[in-house]
Design an enzyme around this catalytic site. Structure first.
Site, PDB file in Angstrom:
ATOM      1  N   LYS A  51     -17.481 -33.189 -13.140  1.00  0.00           N
ATOM      2  CA  LYS A  51     -17.033 -32.210 -14.300  1.00  0.00           C
ATOM      3  C   LYS A  51     -15.907 -31.412 -13.231  1.00  0.00           C
ATOM      4  CE  LYS A  51     -20.941 -31.251 -16.899  1.00  0.00           C
ATOM      5  NZ  LYS A  51     -21.655 -30.397 -17.176  1.00  0.00           N
TER       6      LYS A  51
ATOM      7  N   LYS B 297     -23.390 -33.208 -26.490  1.00  0.00           N
ATOM      8  CA  LYS B 297     -23.191 -32.780 -27.671  1.00  0.00           C
ATOM      9  C   LYS B 297     -22.056 -32.342 -27.483  1.00  0.00           C
ATOM     10  CE  LYS B 297     -26.497 -29.594 -25.723  1.00  0.00           C
ATOM     11  NZ  LYS B 297     -26.061 -29.011 -24.653  1.00  0.00           N
TER      12      LYS B 297
ATOM     13  N   LYS C  42     -21.883 -41.090 -20.961  1.00  0.00           N
ATOM     14  CA  LYS C  42     -23.445 -40.275 -21.753  1.00  0.00           C
ATOM     15  C   LYS C  42     -22.988 -40.011 -23.036  1.00  0.00           C
ATOM     16  CE  LYS C  42     -26.029 -36.182 -20.757  1.00  0.00           C
ATOM     17  NZ  LYS C  42     -25.910 -35.193 -20.404  1.00  0.00           N
TER      18      LYS C  42
HETATM   19  N1  AQP Z   1     -27.599 -38.329 -24.266  1.00  0.00           N
HETATM   20  C1  AQP Z   1     -28.513 -37.908 -23.781  1.00  0.00           C
HETATM   21  N2  AQP Z   1     -29.297 -39.113 -23.805  1.00  0.00           N
HETATM   22  C2  AQP Z   1     -30.921 -38.862 -22.472  1.00  0.00           C
HETATM   23  N3  AQP Z   1     -31.336 -37.229 -22.300  1.00  0.00           N
HETATM   24  C3  AQP Z   1     -29.858 -36.615 -22.845  1.00  0.00           C
HETATM   25  N4  AQP Z   1     -30.071 -35.563 -22.784  1.00  0.00           N
HETATM   26  C4  AQP Z   1     -28.848 -34.617 -23.033  1.00  0.00           C
HETATM   27  N5  AQP Z   1     -27.707 -35.516 -23.094  1.00  0.00           N
HETATM   28  C5  AQP Z   1     -28.640 -36.826 -23.001  1.00  0.00           C
HETATM   29  C6  AQP Z   1     -31.311 -34.305 -22.060  1.00  0.00           C
HETATM   30  O1  AQP Z   1     -31.130 -32.838 -23.298  1.00  0.00           O
HETATM   31  C7  AQP Z   1     -31.574 -32.510 -22.696  1.00  0.00           C
HETATM   32  C8  AQP Z   1     -30.479 -30.758 -22.321  1.00  0.00           C
HETATM   33  O2  AQP Z   1     -29.608 -31.362 -21.951  1.00  0.00           O
HETATM   34  P1  AQP Z   1     -28.931 -29.862 -21.593  1.00  0.00           P
HETATM   35  O3  AQP Z   1     -28.149 -29.340 -22.659  1.00  0.00           O
HETATM   36  O4  AQP Z   1     -28.810 -28.630 -20.820  1.00  0.00           O
HETATM   37  O5  AQP Z   1     -27.371 -30.171 -20.658  1.00  0.00           O
HETATM   38  P2  AQP Z   1     -26.722 -31.272 -20.964  1.00  0.00           P
HETATM   39  O6  AQP Z   1     -27.480 -32.623 -20.240  1.00  0.00           O
HETATM   40  O7  AQP Z   1     -25.694 -31.706 -20.138  1.00  0.00           O
HETATM   41  O8  AQP Z   1     -26.341 -31.866 -22.311  1.00  0.00           O
HETATM   42  P3  AQP Z   1     -25.227 -32.757 -22.959  1.00  0.00           P
HETATM   43  O9  AQP Z   1     -25.605 -32.835 -23.578  1.00  0.00           O
HETATM   44  O10 AQP Z   1     -24.236 -34.065 -22.681  1.00  0.00           O
HETATM   45  O11 AQP Z   1     -24.677 -31.011 -23.525  1.00  0.00           O
HETATM   46  P4  AQP Z   1     -22.948 -30.901 -22.509  1.00  0.00           P
HETATM   47  O12 AQP Z   1     -22.718 -32.076 -23.462  1.00  0.00           O
HETATM   48  O13 AQP Z   1     -23.131 -29.414 -22.970  1.00  0.00           O
HETATM   49  O14 AQP Z   1     -22.963 -31.009 -21.134  1.00  0.00           O
HETATM   50  C9  AQP Z   1     -31.615 -32.003 -20.860  1.00  0.00           C
HETATM   51  O15 AQP Z   1     -33.452 -32.842 -20.659  1.00  0.00           O
HETATM   52  C10 AQP Z   1     -31.523 -33.560 -21.017  1.00  0.00           C
HETATM   53  O16 AQP Z   1     -31.429 -34.802 -19.644  1.00  0.00           O
END
Ligand code: AQP
Length: 330
Positions: free
Chosen positions: A112, A197, A194
């Site tokens: 990050k 969102k 990955k």
């Molecule tokens: N691409 C993904 N594939 C599988 N699992 C995913 N998760 C997120 N993206 C994927 C799972 O969703 C849960 C919640 O995630 P989070 O919101 O706490 O943080 P994150 O993993 O950082 O999700 P994002 O969508 O990538 O958010 P941002 O963009 O804000 O960083 C977790 O269980 C994660 O494994």
């Protein structure tokens, strides 16, 4: 007594199909066997600037999505992290049991740091707040993707360190790897990355509110490869785009990857994309109907948040009081 599961999602935007496959679909299964504590991790989301109105809306949207996905707020606890101040209280204590060097080694932080120019201390501290989230509830198991394994290891190390000095205060949590051995759903435009969102390129994500036309356009444009003849095989290293579509389709249809490979033998990439579009649209339309049913009832959503935080606090206070007592804070 049922074992305890803890997990959370940050309200950093509209949830993606990655969040659904990697988290929500499994949360629904886990509640059959475990006592599940699921949190909307709004404090974690502040590590990146959030606009007030959007954050407020995201929290309610996500709660309605939880319900639409079939997560039961009565037999489990659904709550918003900032409504339970014990998380921050334990976070401070755990800061004092964490070495600077071990936090500096967290690969997610390092990654990050390379994306964001103005890195804040919240992002650095994030894994310790995550440790507090988990340890507050005597959590036995935490469902994670591969990217979070290091944070669970850190949580375990902090808990061992504390217990070594003060006795068995914390339960040592174990990880449960998500579907497909913890591998992620990847970005449609860059399958090495990955699906997230908060990605600024909206063509790289399918969010749960994308309508049929948008899903169609995004999947049609998803990166594949130029193998000739086309080969529909799961091979993360050499065919990440095709593997990603197969993973999405497998999760939408409950078919195994092997079965899909068999079904798409001698077919072309367009066939795979068409099938993925059809199943995604079917799934999303159903989910959205349920979502709107819950989302329009804000009174009910607020009741769930209030009731969830009340129950979460009860559990969290038991551990926090033990910690305060044992370290001499009374
Ligand atoms: N691409 C993904 N594939 C599988 N699992 C995913 N998760 C997120 N993206 C994927 C799972 O969703 C849960 C919640 O995630 P989070 O919101 O706490 O943080 P994150 O993993 O950082 O999700 P994002 O969508 O990538 O958010 P941002 O963009 O804000 O960083 C977790 O269980 C994660 O494994």
């Amino acid at each position: 007594m049922k074992k305890i599961i803890f997990s959370g999602i940050q309200p950093t935007g509209l949830l993606t199909i990655g969040n659904y496959i990697g988290a929500l679909s499994q949360w629904k299964e886990l509640q059959k066997k475990y006592f599940c504590i699921y949190c909307i991790a709004d404090l974690h989301s502040l590590t990146i600037y959030q606009k007030k109105e959007i954050l407020n809306k995201n929290i309610l949207d996500i709660l309605a999505i939880f319900l639409a996905c079939g997560i039961d707020p009565e037999n489990n606890i659904l709550f918003v992290q900032s409504h339970v101040p014990q998380h921050v209280q334990l976070n401070w204590i755990l800061n004092c049991f964490t070495n600077f060097g071990e936090i500096k080694r967290m690969t997610q932080f390092k990654q990050k740091m390379s994306f964001h120019k103005n890195i804040n201390i919240g992002l650095f501290n994030y894994p310790i707040l995550m440790a507090a989230d988990i340890l507050l509830y005597r959590t036995n198991k935490v469902p994670v993707g591969k990217d979070q394994i290091q944070h669970i290891e850190l949580t375990r190390n902090i808990a061992y360190r504390f217990n070594h000095i003060y006795g068995n205060i914390f339960t040592i949590p174990k990880k449960i790897l998500n579907h497909n051995n913890g591998s992620c759903i990847m970005s449609l435009t860059n399958p090495q990355k990955k699906m997230s969102k908060s990605d600024s390129n909206k063509n790289s994500i399918i969010n749960l509110f994308d309508n049929d036309d948008i899903v169609k356009q995004k999947i049609k444009n998803a990166i594949t490869d130029s193998d000739n003849p086309p080969s529909i095989k799961y091979d993360l290293k050499n065919k990440p785009g095709i593997s990603n579509l197969l993973a999405i389709l497998a999760n939408m249809t409950n078919c195994s990857i092997e079965q899909l490979e068999q079904n798409f033998k001698n077919k072309n990439y367009n066939n795979l994309k068409e099938s993925t579009i059809n199943h995604l649209c079917l799934f999303l339309n159903k989910l959205r109907k349920k979502y709107f049913f819950y989302r329009k009832d804000e009174k009910y959503l607020k009741y769930i948040m209030m009731n969830g935080s009340k129950r979460a606090k009860k559990h969290a206070n038991i551990i926090l009081n033990k910690v305060y007592n044992i370290i001499g804070l009374i």
